[in-house]
Design a protein around this motif. Sequence first.
Motif, short mmCIF file in Angstrom:
data_model
loop_
_atom_site.label_atom_id
_atom_site.label_comp_id
_atom_site.label_asym_id
_atom_site.label_seq_id
_atom_site.Cartn_x
_atom_site.Cartn_y
_atom_site.Cartn_z
N LEU A 181 -26.99 1.10 29.89
CA LEU A 181 -26.34 1.96 30.87
C LEU A 181 -26.93 1.71 32.25
O LEU A 181 -26.21 1.67 33.26
CB LEU A 181 -26.53 3.43 30.48
N ILE A 182 -28.26 1.55 32.30
CA ILE A 182 -28.93 1.21 33.56
C ILE A 182 -29.78 -0.04 33.32
O ILE A 182 -30.55 -0.10 32.35
CB ILE A 182 -29.82 2.37 34.05
N SER A 183 -29.64 -1.01 34.19
CA SER A 183 -30.42 -2.24 34.08
C SER A 183 -31.02 -2.56 35.44
O SER A 183 -30.30 -2.70 36.43
CB SER A 183 -29.54 -3.39 33.60
N VAL A 184 -32.34 -2.66 35.48
CA VAL A 184 -33.06 -3.01 36.70
C VAL A 184 -33.61 -4.42 36.52
O VAL A 184 -34.30 -4.70 35.55
CB VAL A 184 -34.22 -2.02 36.96
N GLU A 185 -33.29 -5.30 37.46
CA GLU A 185 -33.68 -6.70 37.34
C GLU A 185 -34.55 -7.13 38.52
O GLU A 185 -34.10 -7.16 39.67
CB GLU A 185 -32.43 -7.59 37.27
N ASN A 186 -35.82 -7.40 38.22
CA ASN A 186 -36.76 -7.98 39.19
C ASN A 186 -36.76 -7.22 40.51
O ASN A 186 -36.68 -7.81 41.60
CB ASN A 186 -36.41 -9.46 39.44
N LEU A 187 -36.91 -5.91 40.43
CA LEU A 187 -36.84 -5.03 41.61
C LEU A 187 -38.11 -5.13 42.45
O LEU A 187 -39.23 -5.04 41.94
CB LEU A 187 -36.64 -3.59 41.15
N THR A 188 -37.92 -5.28 43.76
CA THR A 188 -39.03 -5.27 44.71
C THR A 188 -38.71 -4.26 45.81
O THR A 188 -37.61 -4.28 46.37
CB THR A 188 -39.25 -6.66 45.34
N VAL A 189 -39.66 -3.38 46.09
CA VAL A 189 -39.49 -2.35 47.12
C VAL A 189 -40.63 -2.45 48.12
O VAL A 189 -41.80 -2.53 47.74
CB VAL A 189 -39.47 -0.93 46.51
N GLU A 190 -40.29 -2.44 49.39
CA GLU A 190 -41.27 -2.51 50.47
C GLU A 190 -41.21 -1.23 51.30
O GLU A 190 -40.14 -0.67 51.53
CB GLU A 190 -41.01 -3.71 51.37
N LEU A 246 -36.21 -3.22 33.94
CA LEU A 246 -36.16 -2.11 32.99
C LEU A 246 -34.73 -1.88 32.53
O LEU A 246 -33.81 -1.82 33.36
CB LEU A 246 -36.70 -0.84 33.66
N ASP A 247 -34.52 -1.77 31.22
CA ASP A 247 -33.22 -1.42 30.65
C ASP A 247 -33.30 -0.03 30.04
O ASP A 247 -34.27 0.29 29.34
CB ASP A 247 -32.80 -2.43 29.57
N ILE A 248 -32.26 0.80 30.30
CA ILE A 248 -32.25 2.18 29.81
C ILE A 248 -30.89 2.47 29.18
O ILE A 248 -29.85 2.19 29.77
CB ILE A 248 -32.50 3.19 30.95
N ASN A 249 -30.92 3.05 27.99
CA ASN A 249 -29.70 3.43 27.28
C ASN A 249 -29.73 4.93 26.96
O ASN A 249 -30.81 5.53 26.88
CB ASN A 249 -29.58 2.65 25.97
N PRO A 250 -28.56 5.56 26.77
CA PRO A 250 -28.54 6.93 26.30
C PRO A 250 -29.32 7.05 24.99
O PRO A 250 -29.23 6.20 24.11
CB PRO A 250 -27.05 7.21 26.07
#
Length: 336
Positions: free
Chosen positions: A5-14, A30-34
């Motif tokens: 449902l939610i997939s975060v791929e190689n996230l970088t935050v500055e 990060l992968d997230i499912n119900p």
Amino acid sequence: MSTPLISVENLTVEIKTDRGLLKAIRGVSLDINPGDSIGIVGESGSGKSITLKAILGLLPNNARISSGKIFVAGKDIATLDNKSRRALLSHNTGMIFQDAIAALNPVIKIGEQIAEVPRYRLGKSKEESKAIALSLMEKVGITDGESRYGLYPHQLSGGLRQRVAISIALSGSPKILFCDEPTTALDVTIQAQVLRLLSELRTNTGLGIVFVTHDLAVVNELCDDIRVMYAGRFVESGSVKKTFSVPTHPYTFSLLKAAPDPDQSVHRLFTISGEAPNLTQEVIGCPFTPRCFSATDQCSVSEPELLPIANSQSACFNSAEHVNWAAEESKNGVTR
């Protein structure tokens, strides 16, 4: 396998700071499912809360996503306009903040705050929205809903305010609930009640939960899976049961060893020496090296990737050795 449902791929935050550009998140996936229950743990400043805020589009004005992608229901949210992105996120996710009194509007009655999403986003009538709000209040254990509907946040105890915050987070029928240390400000009795409530909601509704905390006991109580975060990265990932029994990263090992055990008498608690690195400066090698009990020359030169090891994932060049050490410590009752 189905698409998360939610997939975060190689996230970088500055984040822009007075000290320079701080790389708060460095390549998180990060992968997230119900139905999932994922705990994200780590010391203050490791990037736990910023990760949630980045996913939900709640970053402060001085922060930005510099690279990586976030998919919600298969859609890249970076390609959506603000209205579409908000609608997609509010349909699929809810958020419980750490400080309920700060999260709630002090001049609006609690019932009206719970009814706001059904009324204005779901298009329900005023009567239908109130009915939904009263039902949610009952579901989260707020008794005398009719009489408390018209109260203001300051007229409620800390535990009841947190239950109101949970009701608001659930008012849009989300599939995933993000929790940013929602029990930190509560006493242990109320904390236990809130955790029990979240566990029951997950069991009864299939709600997915992502729980950010620095409390390992909370993760052990509520979550099936864990992500251990240090210096803006996940350094260990796996099931709670296996990770607590046989941690594969020295940071995880140290966190578990530092947790007090009421069944053991010790002269002095174990502590992790040193402090986390300054992420406004370039990270060279493994960021945990100065505090690590098993660092080698290689650790000071290059940063290890998060790779599979012993039914888990670990960002450590010496993970195989830690598995053996942790297994031996577990026999002695050191790890949980």
